[in-house]
Design a protein around this motif. Structure first.
Motif, short mmCIF file in Angstrom:
data_model
loop_
_atom_site.label_atom_id
_atom_site.label_comp_id
_atom_site.label_asym_id
_atom_site.label_seq_id
_atom_site.Cartn_x
_atom_site.Cartn_y
_atom_site.Cartn_z
N ILE A 1 0.84 -1.20 0.00
CA ILE A 1 0.00 0.00 0.00
C ILE A 1 0.87 1.25 0.00
O ILE A 1 0.61 2.22 -0.73
N GLY A 2 1.98 1.24 0.80
CA GLY A 2 2.86 2.40 0.84
C GLY A 2 3.55 2.62 -0.49
O GLY A 2 3.86 3.76 -0.86
N GLY A 3 3.85 1.53 -1.22
CA GLY A 3 4.49 1.68 -2.52
C GLY A 3 3.51 1.96 -3.65
O GLY A 3 3.91 2.01 -4.82
N GLY A 4 2.21 2.05 -3.35
CA GLY A 4 1.23 2.36 -4.39
C GLY A 4 0.89 1.18 -5.27
O GLY A 4 0.33 1.34 -6.37
N GLU A 5 1.18 -0.05 -4.83
CA GLU A 5 0.94 -1.22 -5.66
C GLU A 5 -0.47 -1.77 -5.48
O GLU A 5 -0.90 -2.61 -6.26
N VAL A 6 -1.18 -1.31 -4.49
CA VAL A 6 -2.47 -1.91 -4.15
C VAL A 6 -3.54 -0.83 -4.15
O VAL A 6 -3.39 0.19 -3.48
N ASP A 7 -4.57 -1.06 -4.96
CA ASP A 7 -5.75 -0.22 -4.88
C ASP A 7 -6.82 -0.96 -4.06
O ASP A 7 -6.54 -2.01 -3.47
N GLU A 8 -8.05 -0.41 -4.02
CA GLU A 8 -9.09 -1.02 -3.17
C GLU A 8 -9.43 -2.43 -3.64
O GLU A 8 -9.58 -3.35 -2.83
N ALA A 9 -9.54 -2.64 -4.95
CA ALA A 9 -9.91 -3.97 -5.47
C ALA A 9 -8.83 -4.98 -5.13
O ALA A 9 -9.12 -6.12 -4.70
N GLU A 10 -7.55 -4.59 -5.33
CA GLU A 10 -6.45 -5.51 -5.04
C GLU A 10 -6.38 -5.77 -3.53
O GLU A 10 -6.10 -6.89 -3.10
N PHE A 11 -6.67 -4.68 -2.73
CA PHE A 11 -6.68 -4.84 -1.28
C PHE A 11 -7.71 -5.89 -0.86
O PHE A 11 -7.42 -6.79 -0.07
N ARG A 12 -8.88 -5.78 -1.40
CA ARG A 12 -9.94 -6.71 -1.01
C ARG A 12 -9.64 -8.13 -1.51
O ARG A 12 -9.97 -9.11 -0.83
N ARG A 13 -9.01 -8.26 -2.70
CA ARG A 13 -8.70 -9.61 -3.22
C ARG A 13 -7.68 -10.30 -2.34
O ARG A 13 -7.85 -11.44 -1.93
N ARG A 14 -6.56 -9.56 -2.03
CA ARG A 14 -5.52 -10.17 -1.20
C ARG A 14 -6.07 -10.50 0.20
O ARG A 14 -5.79 -11.57 0.76
N SER A 15 -6.86 -9.58 0.74
CA SER A 15 -7.39 -9.79 2.11
C SER A 15 -8.34 -10.97 2.15
O SER A 15 -8.36 -11.76 3.10
N ALA A 16 -9.15 -11.13 1.09
CA ALA A 16 -10.10 -12.24 1.07
C ALA A 16 -9.38 -13.57 1.05
O ALA A 16 -9.77 -14.53 1.72
N VAL A 17 -8.27 -13.64 0.24
CA VAL A 17 -7.49 -14.91 0.17
C VAL A 17 -6.89 -15.22 1.53
O VAL A 17 -6.93 -16.34 2.02
N TRP A 18 -6.32 -14.18 2.15
CA TRP A 18 -5.66 -14.42 3.44
C TRP A 18 -6.67 -14.78 4.53
O TRP A 18 -6.41 -15.66 5.36
N LEU A 19 -7.82 -14.09 4.55
CA LEU A 19 -8.82 -14.41 5.57
C LEU A 19 -9.33 -15.83 5.42
O LEU A 19 -9.71 -16.47 6.41
N ALA A 20 -9.39 -16.32 4.19
CA ALA A 20 -9.83 -17.71 3.98
C ALA A 20 -8.82 -18.70 4.52
O ALA A 20 -9.20 -19.79 4.99
N ASN A 21 -7.52 -18.34 4.47
CA ASN A 21 -6.48 -19.25 4.96
C ASN A 21 -6.21 -19.08 6.46
O ASN A 21 -5.66 -19.99 7.08
N MET A 22 -6.51 -17.92 7.00
CA MET A 22 -6.26 -17.65 8.41
C MET A 22 -7.59 -17.31 9.10
O MET A 22 -7.93 -16.12 9.28
N PRO A 23 -8.39 -18.30 9.47
CA PRO A 23 -9.73 -18.02 10.00
C PRO A 23 -9.71 -17.34 11.37
O PRO A 23 -10.74 -16.89 11.84
N GLU A 24 -8.54 -17.27 12.06
CA GLU A 24 -8.53 -16.57 13.34
C GLU A 24 -8.71 -15.07 13.18
O GLU A 24 -8.99 -14.35 14.14
#
Length: 777
Positions: A85-108
């Motif tokens: 995010i600090g390097g400008g590589e992630v917009d809102e759509a990319e943020f939500r995609r990466r977060s969704a994948v991680w939340l699926a793998n880390m249910p805590e």
């Protein structure tokens, strides 16, 4: 043997059978067996507990390492996301995609959010996670951790907090930098329930009770373990979070053989122990129940008795003997019917038989009972049949006092109702809402409505008139219900059921109940239609009498008035004869006749004014009160009074203030008062010298609502014994008087809400004074 001695002997026998040794031996044997089994079970449980402690230490160490690895992976993912995010590589759509994948793998982890440098949420996955909202500033508890990360430049965990749903959360804030500038934080939201369920290995959650606790020892979440917990535990710390997982072992599920063994031992022990306890408790309960029954039986204030099917008394309690006045022990064996009047015996005998046969459903009856001294007591009985023993259990309560009080109350109520119905005054009661709760017969007679038609009615009541009269009644009732009831009697018009109107006077008083509370209002209604009609007739007669009095006054002044009218008429005749003579002599010129005709006109106007004043004075009309000046009324009166004064050689002096307020009076009636008082004053000075015949008429403002008028003469005065009766009707001090003048003067003054009186004048004579109302401002 009496029943009481039998019961005492039975208790003594039971006490002897229950010796100390008979209780001690079986109880000791069972106790020793129970202790042996308990030691065996304690030894097995101690060995098992030691084994569980060793397993708990090893498993806790493994779980702590596993939890640290999972948390390190979570932190690393959030750090990488912050760098992107600090390097400008992630917009809102990319943020939500990466977060969704991680939340699926880390249910805590429950949610991932990005808050900008201004503290507002920019990205959120998943959407709708409380308490975050995109575009909205972080809540205060998150803002505190956000500020700490911004100031230190290092990641930090928040303090655990509950949401509105009751679930606990903890946040991990990772700083985001755009070059050297602070660009916000990436927030990982961990659910307490998720941490305790997903962070440790699954086998650990199955084996142990897990509780997530904070630094203050509060339990934030636990797994769904339901088995019995052991008394010791281990703690798995979660570094950096301020949280730890308390691991407590649960009792292992026993095998079939172990369960059978324990079940047989415990069952046999408990069965034996329960048998002895039950037997002891049963015996004690029977003894206590019999003792309590006998105590209640003896101390009960109700009349208790057991009666056989042949109505013979088997047993009675002391209250039965005391209330009826019989010595103890003298009632058993006698027939219950012996204590009843002859008229009641057959009914009670048949009732006992029907009760035992099950055909009589009424188990409550009231009968008179003859006491030992011949006095009749009234008893209310409750009958309980005992068909298996052919007996009836009686429980009675002495209601003699209540019955006599009820009879007295009924007699008093009948007397009060008869008294109220005999009154000619109508009585009406209503509650605080205005609902009529009671009316007596006189109220129904006056209004023509029955009690059924009135009780329960809310305003407007059926006997109210419509229009202004009904509105006045409504306003009066509203004031009454508000606590501002009229203190005095007030009068109003009402309507009977047949449509006839009537006048009534009503007096309202608060209604106070037996507890001293204000429960409503009671009104006394008096029909005053006849009195009102009589008052109207009296007013009409007074008006006629006043007109008659004016005619009598003028009749007494007839010769004076005739003389006064004769002078202008004679002058007119002389002037007319002179004119005729000049015309005959041919000397009639306009210049000569004009002065003569002007004098004729003046004399005619003089005579016409006298006639007009007399006509206005004697005309019969209804009272007409209006604003008038006192000076104008006095001038009109003097037009007639001065004629009488000249005849008697008297003089009238008038002294009025320069300014007096307007009076609210009927001028003709006040002229009548003035003329009567002036005429009386002039007549009282007939014996005086001509120079002394002076009548003074004056007035002054006695208050801001009243003007006092005074007529002072220099006559013979009024004797002291006649002053009190001077204004009575038909009382006169003149030999040829009618006694109407001063009585009518008083009625006219009182009609104007004034007063009239007489007092002695200093130097001789009398002063008649009366007050008149000022026009209200």
């Amino acid at each position: 043997m009496p029943m009481t001695l039998k019961r005492r002997a039975g208790r003594l026998l039971v006490w002897f059978k229950r010796s100390v040794w008979s209780d001690l031996f079986p109880n000791s044997t069972v106790t020793l067996f129970f202790l042996t089994m308990a030691v065996m079970l304690w030894t097995l449980d101690t060995r098992e507990a030691e084994q569980l402690k060793g397993d708990l230490s090893r498993d806790s160490l493994w779980a702590e390492q596993s939890a640290q690895r999972r948390l390190d992976d979570d932190r690393q993912h959030l750090i990488e996301l912050a760098r992107a995010i600090g390097g400008g590589e992630v917009d809102e759509a990319e943020f939500r995609r990466r977060s969704a994948v991680w939340l699926a793998n880390m249910p805590e982890m429950a949610a991932i959010a990005y808050a900008g440098a201004d503290g507002r949420v920019r990205h959120l996955q998943p959407m709708g996670v409380e308490p975050f909202r995109p575009g909205v500033a972080l809540p205060q508890r998150s803002a505190d951790t956000f500020g700490k990360v911004r100031d230190s430049g290092r990641l930090a965990y928040s303090v655990a907090y509950p949401t509105e749903s009751g679930e606990w959360f903890v946040e991990l804030h990772v700083p985001v930098r755009d070059g050297d500038a602070f660009a916000g934080t990436v927030i990982g939201v961990f659910g307490a329930q998720r941490l305790v369920r997903r962070l440790p290995p699954a086998w650990l959650a199955e084996k142990y009770q897990l509780e997530l606790v904070d630094a203050h020892g509060r339990t934030l979440a636990r797994n769904a373990q339901r088995r019995q917990l052991m008394s010791y535990s281990e703690t798995v710390s979660l570094p950096g979070t301020g949280l730890s997982i308390r691991v407590r072992p649960v009792q292992a599920v026993a095998g079939p053989a172990r369960k059978l063994q324990l079940g047989l031992i415990v069952g046999l022990t408990l069965l034996t122990l329960l048998s002895l306890v039950s037997l002891n408790r049963h015996i004690r309960r029977r003894i206590d129940a019999e003792s309590e029954r006998d105590r209640v039986y003896r101390l009960s204030q109700d009349l208790l008795a057991v009666v056989d099917d042949d109505t013979s008394i088997v047993e009675v309690n002391p209250a039965f003997e005391r209330v009826l006045g019989y010595p103890p022990g003298t009632l058993e064996g006698r027939s219950f019917l012996d204590f009843l009047p002859d008229a009641e015996k057959a009914r009670v005998r048949d009732g006992f038989a029907a009760l035992l046969a099950g055909t009589w459903q009424d188990h409550y009856v009231e009968t008179p009972v003859i006491a030992a001294g011949g006095e009749t007591r009234h008893i209310a009985w409750a009958l309980s049949p005992l068909p298996e023993r052919n007996r009836v259990y009686l429980s009675g309560r002495d209601i003699t006092v209540e019955k006599r009080a009820l009879e007295d109350l009924l007699r008093e109520s009948a007397f009060r109702k008869a008294m109220e119905d005999s009154l000619s005054v109508g009585i009406r009661a209503m509650d605080r809402a205005g609902r009529i709760t009671y009316v007596n017969q006189s109220f129904c007679t006056i209004t023509g409505f029955s009690e059924e038609e009135l009780v329960g009615q809310l305003p407007p009541y059926p006997f109210w008139l419509k229009g202004d009269a009904g509105e006045r009644n409504r306003i009066s009732l509203t004031q009454t219900l508000a606590g501002d009831a009229p203190k005095d009697v007030f009068e109003s018009r009402f309507r009977r059921k047949n449509g006839q109107e009537f006048y009534a006077q009503m007096l309202i008083s608060p209604l106070i109940d037996a507890d001293g509370a204000h429960s409503g209002w009671v009104a006394a209604l008096t029909d005053v239609t006849r009195e009102h009609e009589a008052e109207e007739r009296y007013k009409e007669q007074m008006e006629k009498l006043q007109a008659t009095s004016r005619l009598v006054t003028l009749g007494e002044m007839a010769s004076t008035l005739a003389h006064e009218l004769n002078q202008p008429l004679s002058a007119i005749a002389n002037y007319q004869n002179g004119c005729i003579e000049r015309i005959r002599q041919g000397k009639a010129t306009p210049e000569a006749l004009l002065p003569v005709m002007e004098k004729v006109t003046a004399q005619a106007e003089r005579a016409g004014m006298v006639v007009r004043r007399i006509r206005e004075f004697v005309k019969q009309s209804a009272p007409d009160r209006r604003a008038c000046q006192l000076a104008e009324v006095i001038d009109a009166t003097l037009a007639i009074a001065e004629i009488e004064a000249k005849r008697h050689g008297a003089r009238i002096d008038v002294a009025l203030p320069e300014q007096l307020p307007d009076l609210h009076i009927d001028p003709i009636l006040i002229e009548q008062v003035l003329l009567n008082l002036i005429k009386n004053g002039i007549e009282s000075m007939r014996e005086q010298e001509l120079t002394e015949r002076v009548l003074s008429l004056g007035a002054h403002l006695s208050s801001n609502k009243r003007v006092t008028v005074s007529i002072a003469d220099r006559g013979h005065g009024v004797p002291a014994d006649q002053k009190e009766r001077l204004f009575e009707a038909f009382f006169t001090t003149k030999s040829d008087g009618t006694g109407l003048g001063l009585g009518i003067c008083r009625s006219i003054v009182e009609f104007h809400q004034g007063q009239i009186w007489v007092e002695d004048r200093e130097g001789g004579g009398s002063i008649f004074s009366f007050t008149l109302p000022v026009v209200p401002t």
